[in-house]
Design an enzyme around this catalytic site. Structure first.
Site, short mmCIF file in Angstrom:
data_model
loop_
_atom_site.label_atom_id
_atom_site.label_comp_id
_atom_site.label_asym_id
_atom_site.label_seq_id
_atom_site.Cartn_x
_atom_site.Cartn_y
_atom_site.Cartn_z
N THR A 133 0.82 -1.21 0.00
CA THR A 133 0.00 0.00 0.00
C THR A 133 0.86 1.26 0.00
O THR A 133 2.01 1.23 0.45
CB THR A 133 -0.90 -0.02 1.26
OG1 THR A 133 -1.43 1.28 1.49
CG2 THR A 133 -0.11 -0.39 2.52
N ASP A 134 0.27 2.38 -0.45
CA ASP A 134 0.98 3.66 -0.37
C ASP A 134 1.04 4.16 1.08
O ASP A 134 1.78 5.11 1.37
CB ASP A 134 0.33 4.71 -1.28
CG ASP A 134 -1.13 5.03 -0.94
OD1 ASP A 134 -1.71 4.37 -0.06
OD2 ASP A 134 -1.68 5.96 -1.56
N GLU A 135 0.26 3.54 1.97
CA GLU A 135 0.23 4.03 3.36
C GLU A 135 1.57 3.82 4.07
O GLU A 135 1.82 4.43 5.11
CB GLU A 135 -0.90 3.35 4.14
CG GLU A 135 -2.25 3.63 3.50
CD GLU A 135 -3.44 3.32 4.39
OE1 GLU A 135 -3.29 3.37 5.63
OE2 GLU A 135 -4.51 3.02 3.85
N TYR A 165 -1.67 -0.75 11.01
CA TYR A 165 -1.79 -1.40 9.69
C TYR A 165 -0.61 -1.05 8.80
O TYR A 165 0.07 -1.94 8.27
CB TYR A 165 -3.11 -0.98 9.02
CG TYR A 165 -3.15 -1.26 7.53
CD1 TYR A 165 -3.10 -2.56 7.04
CD2 TYR A 165 -3.20 -0.21 6.60
CE1 TYR A 165 -3.12 -2.82 5.66
CE2 TYR A 165 -3.22 -0.46 5.22
CZ TYR A 165 -3.17 -1.76 4.76
OH TYR A 165 -3.18 -2.01 3.41
N LYS A 169 2.45 -3.39 7.23
CA LYS A 169 2.71 -3.55 5.79
C LYS A 169 4.12 -3.09 5.44
O LYS A 169 4.82 -3.71 4.63
CB LYS A 169 1.68 -2.76 4.97
CG LYS A 169 0.27 -3.30 4.99
CD LYS A 169 0.12 -4.69 4.38
CE LYS A 169 0.33 -4.71 2.88
NZ LYS A 169 0.01 -6.05 2.31
N1 LIG Z 1 -7.93 -1.88 -0.22
C1 LIG Z 1 -7.05 -0.99 -0.64
O1 LIG Z 1 -7.43 0.15 -0.95
C2 LIG Z 1 -5.60 -1.36 -0.78
C3 LIG Z 1 -4.74 -0.44 -1.38
C4 LIG Z 1 -3.40 -0.81 -1.58
C5 LIG Z 1 -2.95 -2.05 -1.16
N2 LIG Z 1 -3.80 -2.92 -0.55
C6 LIG Z 1 -3.26 -4.24 -0.16
O2 LIG Z 1 -3.87 -5.19 -1.02
C7 LIG Z 1 -4.07 -6.43 -0.33
C8 LIG Z 1 -5.52 -6.85 -0.43
O3 LIG Z 1 -6.34 -5.82 0.14
P1 LIG Z 1 -7.92 -5.97 0.21
O4 LIG Z 1 -8.50 -4.62 0.32
O5 LIG Z 1 -8.39 -6.89 -0.86
O6 LIG Z 1 -8.06 -6.72 1.62
P2 LIG Z 1 -9.29 -7.55 2.20
O7 LIG Z 1 -9.26 -7.30 3.67
O8 LIG Z 1 -10.54 -7.27 1.45
O9 LIG Z 1 -8.90 -9.07 1.91
C9 LIG Z 1 -7.87 -9.73 2.57
C10 LIG Z 1 -8.01 -11.22 2.30
O10 LIG Z 1 -6.94 -11.89 2.98
C11 LIG Z 1 -7.44 -13.01 3.67
N3 LIG Z 1 -6.59 -13.28 4.84
C12 LIG Z 1 -6.44 -12.50 5.95
N4 LIG Z 1 -5.58 -13.07 6.81
C13 LIG Z 1 -5.17 -14.23 6.22
C14 LIG Z 1 -4.27 -15.27 6.63
N5 LIG Z 1 -3.63 -15.22 7.79
N6 LIG Z 1 -4.07 -16.30 5.79
C15 LIG Z 1 -4.72 -16.36 4.58
N7 LIG Z 1 -5.59 -15.42 4.18
C16 LIG Z 1 -5.81 -14.37 4.98
C17 LIG Z 1 -8.86 -12.62 4.06
O11 LIG Z 1 -9.68 -13.75 4.34
C18 LIG Z 1 -9.32 -11.83 2.84
O12 LIG Z 1 -9.89 -12.69 1.87
C19 LIG Z 1 -3.59 -6.20 1.10
O13 LIG Z 1 -2.30 -6.72 1.21
C20 LIG Z 1 -3.59 -4.69 1.25
O14 LIG Z 1 -2.60 -4.28 2.17
C21 LIG Z 1 -5.11 -2.60 -0.35
#
Ligand SMILES: NC(=O)c1ccc[n+]([C@@H]2O[C@H](COP(=O)([O-])OP(=O)(O)OC[C@H]3O[C@@H](n4cnc5c(N)ncnc54)[C@H](O)[C@@H]3O)[C@@H](O)[C@H]2O)c1
Length: 356
Positions: A133-135, A165, A169
């Protein structure tokens, strides 16, 4: 290729899998623990494709992760599994440290041992793509308090995470880089801005506002609502991720963003305007906007410079914020049963993360 996607039942992971199955000939192994944020219903359109397998596995469980590598023999790992909600990380940081740091470490170690034993041609093509993430960069100067040019995050911006969080990350990004530098594991990292779009769990800003508005409930806006995020439509992110997994240079980092800096209050007002048009009420949905106590440690501005991925890999977003937000509102109007089912028993749209 066979691609092992972790967190494939989540918001972005499910968009990646739908894109892989619908628009490419790759096959997918989805490794997901199915926390509150994981919903296999987001994948019903691809489960019968013959190129999709699901493993309900916690990435912190080394034995199970090892078995999955041995059984499925992936060519590429796309690692998205994480605890992802800042407000939840304020209420309970432990799970974030466990999954985001220890989970990433466990996955890296199993990937390394699998990769080291691959035949030479497969070994040369293997890639571990860590999705971040950009965070991790902390926040940027905000136009309300800063005169002159406003900087953007680049791939060389120093890390300065603010929340449990983003700190977890950031830790995982460092560990991935170390596994590349020390062990030569072929890794690539992407750092992306805020995503929005279909199948987003209703605790996040955009779906929460849409669903509360439809129920006539208050639309809680943190602080003054002037925090700026750089919004990217989730399907644009999925396309960028698959491009990086296939063509990204090993050892490199790519920032991914939508060139859509918006204050939170602008986002909420836009949603209200679209709902006023699509589901008119006697009063505007804007009257439901309620300012609430800000999130502790809230970053004021994020914005991405995505020149590198554009120049090196030719990726640019296809959606504007205006087209993406309209599609998103329409999707939530058409899929209220999905919203109801994913909230059942776990989350009822209450305020999270208010305590410092
Ligand atoms: N949502 C955003 O805006 C955003 C932006 C940039 C980066 N990200 C990154 O992208 C990735 C996905 O984000 P998202 O929004 O889809 O998250 P989300 O919370 O919707 O999904 C996370 C998934 O990971 C699974 N999970 C959690 N813990 C686990 C474990 N211990 N073992 C196996 N599976 C596990 C969950 O069941 C879920 O399906 C993350 O790494 C997040 O940091 C998200």
């Amino acid at each position: 290729m066979k691609i092992l996607v972790t967190g494939g039942a989540g918001f972005i992971g499910s968009a990646v899998i739908r894109h892989l199955i619908n628009d490419t000939s790759h096959s997918v192994v989805n490794v997901d623990k199915l926390t509150y944020a994981g919903n296999l219903e987001s994948l019903v359109s691809v489960t019968d494709s013959g190129r999709y397998a699901f493993e309900k596995v916690d990435i912190c469980d080394a034995n199970e992760v090892k078995r999955v590598f041995e059984q499925h023999q992936p060519d590429v790992v796309m690692h998205l599994a994480a605890e992802s909600h800042v407000d939840r990380s304020i209420d309970g940081p432990g799970e974030f440290m466990q999954t985001n740091i220890i989970g990433t470490y466990t996955l890296l170690e199993q990937a390394r041992s699998y990769w080291q034993n691959l035949p030479e041609n497969q070994k040369a093509n293997f890639k571990f793509h860590h999705i971040s993430t950009d965070e991790v960069y902390g926040d940027l100067p905000h136009p309300d308090t800063h005169d002159g040019e406003l900087p953007l995050f680049t791939e060389t911006t120093a890390y300065k995470p603010s929340s449990p969080y983003s700190a977890s990350k950031a830790s995982s990004d460092h560990i991935v880089r170390a596994w590349h530098r020390t062990y030569g594991l072929p890794t690539v990292i992407t750092n992306c801005s805020n995503n929005y779009g279909p199948y987003h769990f209703p605790e996040k800003l955009i779906p929460l506002m849409i669903l509360n508005a439809l129920d006539g409930k208050p639309l809680p806006v943190y602080g003054k609502g002037n925090q700026i995020r750089d919004w990217l439509y989730v399907e644009d992110h999925a396309r960028a991720l698959v491009k990086v997994a296939a063509e990204g240079q090993v050892g490199e980092t790519y920032n991914i963003g939508g060139h859509n800096e918006k204050q939170n209050i602008e986002v909420v007002a836009t949603i209200c305007n679209i709902l006023d048009e699509l589901v008119p009420n006697s009063r505007s949905y804007k009257e439901l906007i309620t300012y609430v106590e800000d999130r502790p440690g809230h970053d004021m501005r994020y914005a991405i410079d995505s020149t590198k991925i554009k120049n090196d890999l030719g990726w640019v977003p296809e959606e504007t914020f205006e087209s993406g937000i309209r599609k998103t509102v329409q999707w939530y109007l058409d899929n209220q049963e999905w919203c109801q089912r994913v909230q059942d028993g776990s989350y009822q749209r209450e305020r999270l993360g208010a305590s410092s």
